[in-house]
Design a protein around this motif. Structure first.
Motif, PDB file in Angstrom:
ATOM      1  N   HIS A 133       0.999  -1.217   0.004  1.00 47.18           N
ATOM      2  CA  HIS A 133      -0.105   0.030   0.018  1.00 47.18           C
ATOM      3  C   HIS A 133       0.910   1.227  -0.044  1.00 47.18           C
ATOM      4  O   HIS A 133       2.122   1.246   0.625  1.00 47.18           O
ATOM      5  CB  HIS A 133      -0.745   0.078   1.193  1.00 47.18           C
ATOM      6  CG  HIS A 133       0.047  -0.300   2.495  1.00 47.18           C
ATOM      7  ND1 HIS A 133       0.240   0.684   3.342  1.00 47.18           N
ATOM      8  CD2 HIS A 133       0.172  -1.250   3.074  1.00 47.18           C
ATOM      9  CE1 HIS A 133       0.880   0.357   4.498  1.00 47.18           C
ATOM     10  NE2 HIS A 133       0.755  -0.866   4.484  1.00 47.18           N
ATOM     11  N   GLY A 134       0.511   2.156  -0.589  1.00 47.73           N
ATOM     12  CA  GLY A 134       1.192   3.468  -0.360  1.00 47.73           C
ATOM     13  C   GLY A 134       1.177   4.212   0.777  1.00 47.73           C
ATOM     14  O   GLY A 134       0.240   3.797   1.559  1.00 47.73           O
ATOM     15  N   VAL A 135       2.305   4.911   0.974  1.00 45.53           N
ATOM     16  CA  VAL A 135       2.423   5.583   2.405  1.00 45.53           C
ATOM     17  C   VAL A 135       2.844   7.079   2.040  1.00 45.53           C
ATOM     18  O   VAL A 135       3.313   7.085   1.264  1.00 45.53           O
ATOM     19  CB  VAL A 135       3.310   4.835   3.523  1.00 45.53           C
ATOM     20  CG1 VAL A 135       2.771   3.414   3.748  1.00 45.53           C
ATOM     21  CG2 VAL A 135       4.640   4.995   3.064  1.00 45.53           C
ATOM     22  N   GLY A 136       2.269   7.897   3.253  1.00 45.77           N
ATOM     23  CA  GLY A 136       2.874   9.170   3.081  1.00 45.77           C
ATOM     24  C   GLY A 136       2.412   9.806   4.342  1.00 45.77           C
ATOM     25  O   GLY A 136       2.636   9.703   5.411  1.00 45.77           O
ATOM     26  N   GLY A 170       8.537   8.409  -8.111  1.00 48.99           N
ATOM     27  CA  GLY A 170       8.311   9.337  -6.994  1.00 48.99           C
ATOM     28  C   GLY A 170       7.076   8.510  -6.006  1.00 48.99           C
ATOM     29  O   GLY A 170       6.766   8.989  -5.002  1.00 48.99           O
ATOM     30  N   MET A 171       6.614   7.565  -6.408  1.00 51.29           N
ATOM     31  CA  MET A 171       5.482   6.746  -5.708  1.00 51.29           C
ATOM     32  C   MET A 171       6.182   5.914  -4.554  1.00 51.29           C
ATOM     33  O   MET A 171       7.206   5.355  -4.560  1.00 51.29           O
ATOM     34  CB  MET A 171       4.729   5.812  -6.317  1.00 51.29           C
ATOM     35  CG  MET A 171       3.699   6.535  -7.244  1.00 51.29           C
ATOM     36  SD  MET A 171       2.688   5.164  -8.042  1.00 51.29           S
ATOM     37  CE  MET A 171       1.337   6.239  -8.742  1.00 51.29           C
ATOM     38  N   VAL A 172       5.608   6.070  -3.434  1.00 51.43           N
ATOM     39  CA  VAL A 172       6.190   5.492  -2.212  1.00 51.43           C
ATOM     40  C   VAL A 172       5.377   4.351  -1.396  1.00 51.43           C
ATOM     41  O   VAL A 172       3.917   4.639  -1.560  1.00 51.43           O
ATOM     42  CB  VAL A 172       6.541   6.538  -1.108  1.00 51.43           C
ATOM     43  CG1 VAL A 172       6.889   5.955   0.340  1.00 51.43           C
ATOM     44  CG2 VAL A 172       7.679   7.687  -1.431  1.00 51.43           C
ATOM     45  N   PHE A 173       5.911   3.165  -1.364  1.00 53.68           N
ATOM     46  CA  PHE A 173       4.847   2.115  -0.805  1.00 53.68           C
ATOM     47  C   PHE A 173       5.446   1.190  -0.023  1.00 53.68           C
ATOM     48  O   PHE A 173       6.745   0.910  -0.005  1.00 53.68           O
ATOM     49  CB  PHE A 173       4.148   1.522  -2.181  1.00 53.68           C
ATOM     50  CG  PHE A 173       5.219   0.884  -3.047  1.00 53.68           C
ATOM     51  CD1 PHE A 173       5.786   1.865  -4.077  1.00 53.68           C
ATOM     52  CD2 PHE A 173       5.749  -0.448  -3.267  1.00 53.68           C
ATOM     53  CE1 PHE A 173       6.746   1.542  -5.093  1.00 53.68           C
ATOM     54  CE2 PHE A 173       6.465  -0.634  -4.078  1.00 53.68           C
ATOM     55  CZ  PHE A 173       7.100  -0.087  -5.051  1.00 53.68           C
ATOM     56  N   ASP A 175       8.618  -3.342   4.315  1.00 52.38           N
ATOM     57  CA  ASP A 175       9.536  -2.369   4.166  1.00 52.38           C
ATOM     58  C   ASP A 175       8.839  -1.348   3.422  1.00 52.38           C
ATOM     59  O   ASP A 175       8.075  -1.696   2.621  1.00 52.38           O
ATOM     60  CB  ASP A 175      10.744  -2.837   3.654  1.00 52.38           C
ATOM     61  CG  ASP A 175      11.649  -3.502   4.485  1.00 52.38           C
ATOM     62  OD1 ASP A 175      12.440  -2.832   5.497  1.00 52.38           O
ATOM     63  OD2 ASP A 175      11.984  -4.665   4.491  1.00 52.38           O
ATOM     64  N   THR A 176       9.429  -0.227   3.398  1.00 57.82           N
ATOM     65  CA  THR A 176       8.853   1.134   2.740  1.00 57.82           C
ATOM     66  C   THR A 176       9.946   1.347   1.607  1.00 57.82           C
ATOM     67  O   THR A 176      10.867   1.388   1.939  1.00 57.82           O
ATOM     68  CB  THR A 176       8.736   2.199   3.568  1.00 57.82           C
ATOM     69  OG1 THR A 176       7.698   1.867   4.346  1.00 57.82           O
ATOM     70  CG2 THR A 176       7.678   3.428   2.800  1.00 57.82           C
ATOM     71  N   PHE A 177       9.374   1.397   0.511  1.00 60.33           N
ATOM     72  CA  PHE A 177      10.279   1.645  -0.856  1.00 60.33           C
ATOM     73  C   PHE A 177       9.634   2.789  -1.837  1.00 60.33           C
ATOM     74  O   PHE A 177       8.550   3.392  -1.608  1.00 60.33           O
ATOM     75  CB  PHE A 177      10.011   0.365  -1.965  1.00 60.33           C
ATOM     76  CG  PHE A 177      10.603  -0.975  -1.162  1.00 60.33           C
ATOM     77  CD1 PHE A 177      11.811  -1.427  -1.199  1.00 60.33           C
ATOM     78  CD2 PHE A 177       9.704  -1.535  -0.503  1.00 60.33           C
ATOM     79  CE1 PHE A 177      12.021  -2.547  -0.591  1.00 60.33           C
ATOM     80  CE2 PHE A 177       9.808  -2.940   0.040  1.00 60.33           C
ATOM     81  CZ  PHE A 177      11.271  -3.250  -0.121  1.00 60.33           C
ATOM     82  N   TYR A 178      10.579   3.538  -2.706  1.00 64.20           N
ATOM     83  CA  TYR A 178      10.086   4.601  -3.475  1.00 64.20           C
ATOM     84  C   TYR A 178      10.701   4.114  -4.736  1.00 64.20           C
ATOM     85  O   TYR A 178      11.982   3.557  -4.734  1.00 64.20           O
ATOM     86  CB  TYR A 178      10.335   5.812  -3.064  1.00 64.20           C
ATOM     87  CG  TYR A 178      11.695   6.572  -3.175  1.00 64.20           C
ATOM     88  CD1 TYR A 178      12.815   6.191  -2.202  1.00 64.20           C
ATOM     89  CD2 TYR A 178      12.081   7.452  -4.105  1.00 64.20           C
ATOM     90  CE1 TYR A 178      14.000   6.750  -2.102  1.00 64.20           C
ATOM     91  CE2 TYR A 178      13.213   7.934  -4.189  1.00 64.20           C
ATOM     92  CZ  TYR A 178      14.143   7.531  -3.339  1.00 64.20           C
ATOM     93  OH  TYR A 178      15.697   8.161  -3.185  1.00 64.20           O
ATOM     94  N   LEU A 179      10.006   4.565  -5.927  1.00 69.76           N
ATOM     95  CA  LEU A 179      10.572   4.444  -7.169  1.00 69.76           C
ATOM     96  C   LEU A 179      11.318   5.739  -7.445  1.00 69.76           C
ATOM     97  O   LEU A 179      10.650   6.838  -7.720  1.00 69.76           O
ATOM     98  CB  LEU A 179       9.415   4.029  -8.113  1.00 69.76           C
ATOM     99  CG  LEU A 179       9.903   3.760  -9.614  1.00 69.76           C
ATOM    100  CD1 LEU A 179      10.803   2.588  -9.821  1.00 69.76           C
ATOM    101  CD2 LEU A 179       8.720   3.462 -10.586  1.00 69.76           C
ATOM    102  N   SER A 180      12.563   5.636  -7.739  1.00 71.35           N
ATOM    103  CA  SER A 180      13.388   6.815  -7.883  1.00 71.35           C
ATOM    104  C   SER A 180      13.555   6.785  -9.452  1.00 71.35           C
ATOM    105  O   SER A 180      13.254   5.750 -10.055  1.00 71.35           O
ATOM    106  CB  SER A 180      14.652   6.684  -7.204  1.00 71.35           C
ATOM    107  OG  SER A 180      15.548   5.851  -7.543  1.00 71.35           O
TER     108      SER A 180
END
Lengths: 396, 396
Positions: free
Chosen positions: B329-332, B353-356, B374-379
């Motif tokens: 799931h996305g987080v922020g 830029g999405m973080v999930f 874990d939390t990841f982001y697409l750079s």
């Protein structure tokens, strides 16, 4: 683990059914967690269909197993989607309802449209005032839980006397008091019904920062740790001779009591000390007015009048221009239950069984805040105090 | 105290305005706290009126003073009631909007009716999908905050290794880890957008109780302390040779990262150990699929397929009949942001830029739960990990 007894649940939904009959409702569909807990004994995701007469149907999506463990209601029915609701209701012999109550103060628009589509010919009305009236009058079972919650509040108070010292930060205090409350059974989450009702479950505030206004509908705000959640304890540290207010919602078995006390490291100024004593007397004065049949506003106005007479027009219940229009509020499962001891409720009367907090507070910008908060209920023998920690100003 | 910079706020509302133009909206009125924080830098009670072009107007009821301290928006306007909104908007030279976006997934019906009455000739549509799309793509500013939140997550992890021992209760562990997080700046409140989205900000669960399903839309539930809030840590005590899962949402400056790790006092059974290793590999496999342009469902399906291939059809993402239809799931600002790594999103694609969070977990009824989060982001350089605590199973 305390489970709501079957006769308690029956007593509750029958009182709702009386209100429904008066209001001409054929059914109320309950969806929100606080209301679900009150009427089912659990918060498993689902729909509680309450007909105007007969047994409520609790349609449970997740988790049916937990609902069976935790709810004493007679009719628990597994389901997967609201689309199944009309069929299940009809299968239990109920006619399609033509006037349906929903919790329109909390139900999001998109979800509402879903339920409207299930009964396209029905008229929908707000059932929340009915539900809140029923919930406002507590049973003996509920009073006993609230009494137990007051024991937790006292433990938080006692721990406060041990940990408040010069130089400790608000958040260090808050974190330690939260730990103590959690060990005593605090659920770690405060329920507020109002939209955007995100509220920290304690406001531990020291010195001038206690006077900072906040977005929360509370007399004191606090800076918080971030503008993302700008209320409650911040990084501010306790100084000598300034008031430290510990305002804490203690939760046990789903019910909360609200209590606030004032502490100081070293002596307070005469003005602060006088203010604190005045708020104690003002609370007593309000209690004396809080008899059966008193209107909610009348109790409020008595407090306001006294605060003005004492010269606190600019300090009472928040800093000038940020004053809140209430001095008390009902508590139970949520922190903003009926009765509202507030402006604008001249027709609403106090009833035996109602539980409410009275929180006269003064704010002195640049100096700090003082005041008192306790939770009371109106018994058949008059007002009784639920929270019982010493009301003395604590000088450390 | 970190304040959202002016250029960051401008970047955000301009992206919303692009979406509004595509959707043919004349205005969006933002009311909900999480969205207010994103677009204004604070959560002061009020209305953010975003026109399709030009500068947004932040009408602030409470507290205007705090809004001035915390928001870098150019136009802050004090107001007392939504009734003033049309007049103020017209005064800034805007025509009365004919298509208005509101947050219809969270806005209560009664409040919606109020806004409809202000513009009786306008058409109202749900602006939440637009808002959520804008919020899903994080800026560098946001990524930096999330990196700092991951430091807090690691402190919680390290403290876990010190306090988990045989006989300690889940709530004792939770209370201590909550204290540690609060001292590191945790706001003490988890934001979830979904209706009834009341969720404990950590699930510290030991042994078989971790396998208990709950009302929360999570793979693991936990018993909690009361049926009033039946999720998360309970009074259950840690036994030897059973998995203890610490699933924790660490919040800093309004943003959260989600991390879960598994601990045990004494050795775990081969099945548990194997399950844990399998979930680690499954997370890696999903990461390898999570490139730019991958559909949300495609990443999900890859995880499901692998779990089935490994023989976990009955254990993956919850106990049988209580399995959740997502692995991430996305987080922020909220814990349920876009993207949903879930069934049913075959048209939605991963963007830079999405973080999930990715949280493959296994539940073995009567034994316990294991897994990893874990939390990841697409750079622009591909997937990067935000949470960084050691992924080794911790045997104490």
């Amino acid at each position: 683990m305390r489970l709501t007894p079957k006769n308690e649940l029956e007593y509750r939904y029958r009182r709702l059914q009386l209100e429904m009959t008066k209001a001409g409702l054929d059914a109320v569909i309950i969806l929100q967690n606080a209301d679900l807990f009150y009427f089912t004994g659990t918060t498993q995701t689902g729909n509680l269909y309450v007909p105007a007469s007969g047994v409520p149907l609790y349609l449970v999506k997740r988790s049916f197993l937990r609902a069976r463990m935790e709810s004493a209601l007679a009719e628990l029915i597994p389901f997967t989607s609201p689309n199944e609701l009309p069929g299940i209701v009809a299968g239990y012999g109920h006619q399609a309802p033509s006037r349906i109550g929903l919790e329109l103060d909390v139900l999001p628009v998109n979800l509402y449209e879903k339920y409207r589509s299930l009964y396209p010919n029905a008229r929908f009305v707000d059932a929340s005032p009915l539900i809140r009236r029923v919930r406002a009058v507590k049973s003996h079972y509920e009073i006993h839980i609230l009494q137990d919650a007051a024991l937790q509040a006292d433990k938080v108070y006692r721990r406060s006397t041990e940990v408040i010292r010069e130089g400790v930060s608000e958040v260090e205090l808050a974190a330690e008091l939260e730990r103590v409350a959690r060990l005593e059974g605090h659920q770690g989450y405060l329920r507020m019904r109002a939209f955007n009702g995100e509220v920290a479950w304690n406001h531990v505030l020291a010195g001038p920062d206690a006077a900072a206004p906040a977005f929360s509908n509370t007399p004191l705000g606090g800076m918080g740790l971030t503008p993302a959640f700008g209320q409650g304890a911040g990084f501010n540290r306790v100084g000598r001779g300034e008031p430290v207010i510990v305002d804490f919602a203690s939760y046990l078995d789903g019910y909360l009591v609200d209590q606030a006390r004032v502490f100081a490291v070293g002596e307070l100024s005469d003005r602060m000390r006088q203010g604190y004593d005045d708020m104690l007397r003002l609370q007593e004065l309000m209690i004396a007015r809080a008899g059966e049949g008193a209107t909610w506003s009348e109790i409020y106005e008595a407090g306001c009048l006294e605060a003005c007479r004492l010269g606190y027009a600019e300090n009472f219940m928040g800093m000038a221009e940020c004053q809140v229009p209430f001095i008390g509020h009902g508590v139970g499962i949520e922190i903003d239950e009926y009765p509202f001891i507030a402006r604008g409720f001249a027709q609403e009367r106090l009833e035996v069984g109602m539980v409410f907090a009275l929180e006269p507070k003064l704010v002195f910008p640049g100096e700090g805040a003082v005041g008192i908060e306790d939770t009371f209920y109106l018994s058949e023998q008059g007002i009784k105090r639920l929270t019982f920690s010493s009301q003395d100003l604590v000088i450390l």
